[in-house]
Design a protein around this motif. Structure first.
Motif, PDB file in Angstrom:
ATOM      1  N   VAL A   1      20.678  36.736  19.917  1.00 36.37           N
ATOM      2  CA  VAL A   1      21.443  37.862  19.852  1.00 36.37           C
ATOM      3  C   VAL A   1      22.285  37.990  20.988  1.00 36.37           C
ATOM      4  N   GLY A   2      22.591  36.819  21.795  1.00 35.46           N
ATOM      5  CA  GLY A   2      23.351  36.639  22.717  1.00 35.46           C
ATOM      6  C   GLY A   2      22.845  37.415  23.969  1.00 35.46           C
ATOM      7  N   ARG A   3      21.691  37.562  24.299  1.00 36.30           N
ATOM      8  CA  ARG A   3      21.082  37.907  25.599  1.00 36.30           C
ATOM      9  C   ARG A   3      19.897  37.210  25.758  1.00 36.30           C
ATOM     10  N   SER A   4      19.773  36.944  27.286  1.00 36.72           N
ATOM     11  CA  SER A   4      18.830  36.233  27.979  1.00 36.72           C
ATOM     12  C   SER A   4      17.972  37.244  28.610  1.00 36.72           C
ATOM     13  N   VAL A   5      16.765  36.638  29.253  1.00 36.43           N
ATOM     14  CA  VAL A   5      16.030  37.697  30.126  1.00 36.43           C
ATOM     15  C   VAL A   5      15.385  36.613  31.103  1.00 36.43           C
ATOM     16  N   PRO A   6      14.955  37.064  32.168  1.00 41.13           N
ATOM     17  CA  PRO A   6      14.318  36.263  32.993  1.00 41.13           C
ATOM     18  C   PRO A   6      13.061  35.656  32.611  1.00 41.13           C
ATOM     19  N   PHE A   7      12.724  34.619  33.231  1.00 41.38           N
ATOM     20  CA  PHE A   7      11.471  33.845  32.902  1.00 41.38           C
ATOM     21  C   PHE A   7      10.385  34.918  33.373  1.00 41.38           C
ATOM     22  N   PRO A   8       9.313  35.304  32.552  1.00 44.63           N
ATOM     23  CA  PRO A   8       8.340  36.255  32.550  1.00 44.63           C
ATOM     24  C   PRO A   8       7.031  35.955  33.540  1.00 44.63           C
ATOM     25  N   GLY A   9       6.878  34.701  33.616  1.00 42.88           N
ATOM     26  CA  GLY A   9       5.892  33.982  34.803  1.00 42.88           C
ATOM     27  C   GLY A   9       6.298  33.906  35.965  1.00 42.88           C
ATOM     28  N   ASN A  10       5.714  33.234  36.851  1.00 40.33           N
ATOM     29  CA  ASN A  10       5.872  32.926  38.333  1.00 40.33           C
ATOM     30  C   ASN A  10       6.957  32.090  38.465  1.00 40.33           C
ATOM     31  N   PRO A  11       8.492  32.494  38.854  1.00 38.76           N
ATOM     32  CA  PRO A  11       9.345  31.322  39.051  1.00 38.76           C
ATOM     33  C   PRO A  11       9.070  30.263  39.905  1.00 38.76           C
ATOM     34  N   ALA A  12       8.012  30.281  40.658  1.00 41.13           N
ATOM     35  CA  ALA A  12       7.771  29.156  41.419  1.00 41.13           C
ATOM     36  C   ALA A  12       7.232  27.901  40.687  1.00 41.13           C
ATOM     37  N   GLU A  13       6.572  28.400  39.378  1.00 43.28           N
ATOM     38  CA  GLU A  13       6.014  27.351  38.206  1.00 43.28           C
ATOM     39  C   GLU A  13       7.341  26.683  37.634  1.00 43.28           C
ATOM     40  N   LEU A  14       8.261  27.239  37.678  1.00 45.57           N
ATOM     41  CA  LEU A  14       9.425  26.506  36.880  1.00 45.57           C
ATOM     42  C   LEU A  14       9.971  25.210  37.629  1.00 45.57           C
ATOM     43  N   LYS A  15       9.894  24.205  36.805  1.00 43.32           N
ATOM     44  CA  LYS A  15      10.451  22.983  37.394  1.00 43.32           C
ATOM     45  C   LYS A  15      11.815  22.703  37.197  1.00 43.32           C
ATOM     46  N   VAL A  16      12.562  23.620  36.511  1.00 42.03           N
ATOM     47  CA  VAL A  16      14.155  23.845  36.506  1.00 42.03           C
ATOM     48  C   VAL A  16      14.536  25.010  37.031  1.00 42.03           C
ATOM     49  N   ALA A  17      14.916  25.032  38.165  1.00 44.70           N
ATOM     50  CA  ALA A  17      15.195  26.437  38.767  1.00 44.70           C
ATOM     51  C   ALA A  17      16.221  27.246  37.840  1.00 44.70           C
ATOM     52  N   GLY A  18      15.911  28.479  37.707  1.00 48.81           N
ATOM     53  CA  GLY A  18      16.714  29.347  37.008  1.00 48.81           C
ATOM     54  C   GLY A  18      16.542  29.346  35.586  1.00 48.81           C
ATOM     55  N   LEU A  19      15.756  28.898  34.832  1.00 52.63           N
ATOM     56  CA  LEU A  19      15.568  28.870  33.582  1.00 52.63           C
ATOM     57  C   LEU A  19      15.020  30.439  33.074  1.00 52.63           C
ATOM     58  N   GLY A  20      15.757  30.587  31.991  1.00 52.65           N
ATOM     59  CA  GLY A  20      15.354  32.123  31.450  1.00 52.65           C
ATOM     60  C   GLY A  20      14.894  31.923  30.059  1.00 52.65           C
ATOM     61  N   MET A  21      14.763  33.116  29.330  1.00 61.51           N
ATOM     62  CA  MET A  21      14.370  32.983  27.950  1.00 61.51           C
ATOM     63  C   MET A  21      15.558  33.817  27.295  1.00 61.51           C
ATOM     64  N   ASP A  22      15.860  32.938  26.025  1.00 60.25           N
ATOM     65  CA  ASP A  22      16.958  33.517  24.968  1.00 60.25           C
ATOM     66  C   ASP A  22      16.199  34.410  24.096  1.00 60.25           C
ATOM     67  N   VAL A  23      16.648  35.364  23.518  1.00 57.62           N
ATOM     68  CA  VAL A  23      16.337  36.296  22.845  1.00 57.62           C
ATOM     69  C   VAL A  23      16.752  35.915  21.229  1.00 57.62           C
ATOM     70  N   MET A  24      15.719  35.736  20.279  1.00 55.79           N
ATOM     71  CA  MET A  24      16.365  35.712  19.110  1.00 55.79           C
ATOM     72  C   MET A  24      15.377  36.841  18.117  1.00 55.79           C
ATOM     73  N   GLU A  25      16.307  37.020  17.091  1.00 54.60           N
ATOM     74  CA  GLU A  25      15.458  38.432  16.126  1.00 54.60           C
ATOM     75  C   GLU A  25      15.698  37.743  14.739  1.00 54.60           C
ATOM     76  N   ARG A  26      14.616  38.296  14.013  1.00 57.64           N
ATOM     77  CA  ARG A  26      14.539  38.096  12.374  1.00 57.64           C
ATOM     78  C   ARG A  26      14.584  39.496  11.818  1.00 57.64           C
ATOM     79  N   GLU A  27      15.360  39.720  10.886  1.00 56.81           N
ATOM     80  CA  GLU A  27      15.325  41.111  10.255  1.00 56.81           C
ATOM     81  C   GLU A  27      13.919  40.788   9.017  1.00 56.81           C
TER      82      GLU A  27
END
Length: 208
Positions: free
Chosen positions: A176-202
């Motif tokens: 959908v062309g939108r991303s959101v922050p990683f929902p867990g503890n950012p300190a657990e990310l091994k690649v800083a700044g990773l987020g989540m891409d939003v996908m949808e299915r009708e």
């Protein structure tokens, strides 16, 4: 051995039993036709272990261990899902062993009257991957949501996982062309700044 599910908990008929077959094992179980049913309180321990193996373990293509550390979920979170009436958590079971799971969380209708549900905790045991079980779990949830009047199924996919994005694209999801922050503890990310891409299915065909 887990008790037989109540009729209302069973989502698919049980696979045929072969009286001469050897007992199933975690490594060698055939997952061609596992029983899909609603999760129960006595599944919590297995669900935590299953999701940890799928997301943080080795040997399966769904692992995120190279990107994220820590626990994927815990018993308290899973028990809260079971108690939430807006969440449907289903499992794939063979004998007394869980090989897969996923939940959907139904959201209130938006300002346009569109009802969405989020897909999450989607896991298949590494030993059961590559046999179509993930697709069966996904389609079981989609069919139930469609029958319940949900319009759109949504998922948040961790970035830097092109193989996961491709899997969802093949199953009707679109970015959908939108991303959101990683929902867990950012300190657990091994690649800083990773987020989540939003996908949808009708879930309903387009109307003229």
């Amino acid at each position: 051995m887990s008790p037989d599910p109540a009729p209302g908990d069973r989502l698919t008929p049980p696979p045929p039993r072969d009286a001469g077959a050897a007992p199933a094992s975690v490594a060698g179980t055939s997952c061609d036709a596992p029983l899909l049913r609603r999760a129960r309180a006595d599944d919590v321990e297995q669900l935590v272990a299953l999701t940890q193996a799928a997301y943080r373990g080795e040997g399966g293509w769904t692992t995120e261990a190279h990107l994220v550390g820590g626990a994927r979920t815990d018993g308290d979170e899973v028990r809260a899902m079971l108690e939430d009436p807006s969440i449907s958590l289903i499992v794939a079971e063979e004998g007394a062993t869980l090989h897969g799971c996923c939940y959907t969380h139904r959201e209130p209708a938006d300002e346009h009257g569109i009802v969405r549900a989020e897909l999450g905790l989607f896991a298949v045991a590494p030993s059961a991957q590559g046999r179509g079980l993930g697709g069966r779990l996904l389609e079981a949830q989609a069919a139930a949501l469609r029958a319940d009047g949900v319009d759109v199924l949504m998922i948040r996919v961790l970035q830097s996982r092109p193989e996961l994005h491709a899997w969802y694209l093949r199953r009707g999801f679109v970015p959908v062309g939108r991303s959101v922050p990683f929902p867990g503890n950012p300190a657990e990310l091994k690649v800083a700044g990773l987020g989540m891409d939003v996908m949808e299915r009708e879930l309903h065909p387009a109307r003229d």
